[in-house]
Motif scaffolding. Sequence first.
Motif, PDB file in Angstrom:
ATOM      1  N   ALA A 181      83.189  42.180  53.390  1.00 42.70           N
ATOM      2  CA  ALA A 181      81.916  42.850  53.658  1.00 42.70           C
ATOM      3  C   ALA A 181      81.903  43.364  55.089  1.00 42.70           C
ATOM      4  N   TRP A 189      77.722  46.896  58.343  1.00 43.59           N
ATOM      5  CA  TRP A 189      76.754  47.960  58.091  1.00 43.59           C
ATOM      6  C   TRP A 189      76.284  48.016  56.632  1.00 43.59           C
ATOM      7  N   GLU A 190      76.908  47.286  55.746  1.00 47.70           N
ATOM      8  CA  GLU A 190      76.633  47.461  54.321  1.00 47.70           C
ATOM      9  C   GLU A 190      75.193  47.147  53.941  1.00 47.70           C
ATOM     10  N   GLU A 191      74.571  46.181  54.612  1.00 54.52           N
ATOM     11  CA  GLU A 191      73.194  45.825  54.258  1.00 54.52           C
ATOM     12  C   GLU A 191      72.196  46.910  54.659  1.00 54.52           C
ATOM     13  N   TYR A 192      72.624  47.849  55.492  1.00 52.98           N
ATOM     14  CA  TYR A 192      71.721  48.917  55.938  1.00 52.98           C
ATOM     15  C   TYR A 192      71.889  50.212  55.139  1.00 52.98           C
ATOM     16  N   ASP A 245      72.548  52.121  51.242  1.00 55.69           N
ATOM     17  CA  ASP A 245      72.510  51.882  49.800  1.00 55.69           C
ATOM     18  C   ASP A 245      73.834  52.327  49.159  1.00 55.69           C
ATOM     19  N   GLU A 246      73.999  51.999  47.914  1.00 55.74           N
ATOM     20  CA  GLU A 246      75.259  52.257  47.215  1.00 55.74           C
ATOM     21  C   GLU A 246      75.584  53.741  47.173  1.00 55.74           C
ATOM     22  N   THR A 301      70.607  46.520  64.331  1.00 55.66           N
ATOM     23  CA  THR A 301      70.578  47.652  63.411  1.00 55.66           C
ATOM     24  C   THR A 301      71.309  48.855  63.997  1.00 55.66           C
TER      25      THR A 301
END
Length: 232
Positions: free
Chosen positions: A2, A5-8, A10-11, A200
Motif C-alpha cells: 500500500a 497516497w492511496e487513502e486520498y 479513489d479507484e 494530506t
Amino acid sequence: MARIWEEYLDEQDLKNYSTSGFGKKYGVGERPALVIVDVTYGFTGEEAEPIEESIQKYPASCGATSWEAIKQIQKLLGVARQQQLPVYYTIIEGHKHASNERVAVKGTLFDHPAMREGEKGTWIVEEIKPLPQEVVLSKKKPSAFFGTPLVTHLMGNQVDSLIVVGCTTSGCIRSTVVDAFSYNYQVIVPEECVFDRSLTSHAINLFDMQQKYADVISTEELIQALTQSTNK
C-alpha cells in the motif's frame, strides 16, 4: 504494498493515471548525487515535539514528523558517503536588512528573527551536519536550483540522477524535483526521507511526483539499489 497516497484517491483516479501511462519508473542512474533540502531547525524545531508547540519558536516547523524523517536521512546519508556520492545541502535564509516578502513562500514568514541569515533557524540540524567537502547552498526561493550554482556543481561531477530528500514535500521538495526533471535528471524521492507539516499535502504531492517527475520509492529500496550498483 500500500502506498501512502492511496487513502486520498479513489479507484477511478488510480485507474485513470495507470491507463494513461503515467508513473514510469527510471531507477537510479550511473552517477547519482544526494540533495538534502532545507533540513534546518527552522523547519524541524530543536526536538521532536508536537507541531503546535514547535511553531511557537519556529513558525515554519513541521514538528515531530521532521525527526522521524531525519532518522531515515541519517541512514541514507551514511550510505551515500560510503558510496562516495556527491552530497549537497540547501538552506533558506531571510534577508537581514531587506524585505522578506515572497522569500520561499507568500508573505513575510522569513522576517521572523530565527529565520534570518545566520540565525539558528537556518542551521542544518546537527544529526546530519555537512562534512567539510560537502556543499551548502543558500537560497531564497523554493527550488534548490533557483538562484544557486547547483547545476554547475552537478555538471562538474557528471551527475545523471538526483536523490532529493528533506522538506517540505509540497514546497521546496516538489519545486526541486520539477526543476531537476526539467534539466533531464533522473529523480528519486525516498518516501520516508521527506516531510511536510500536513500529511494530506505530503501524500498527494508524493503521488503527483511519482506519476509525473520522479521515482518515489522506499528508503530501503533505494539503499539496496545503491549498494548493489557498487557491488557489481
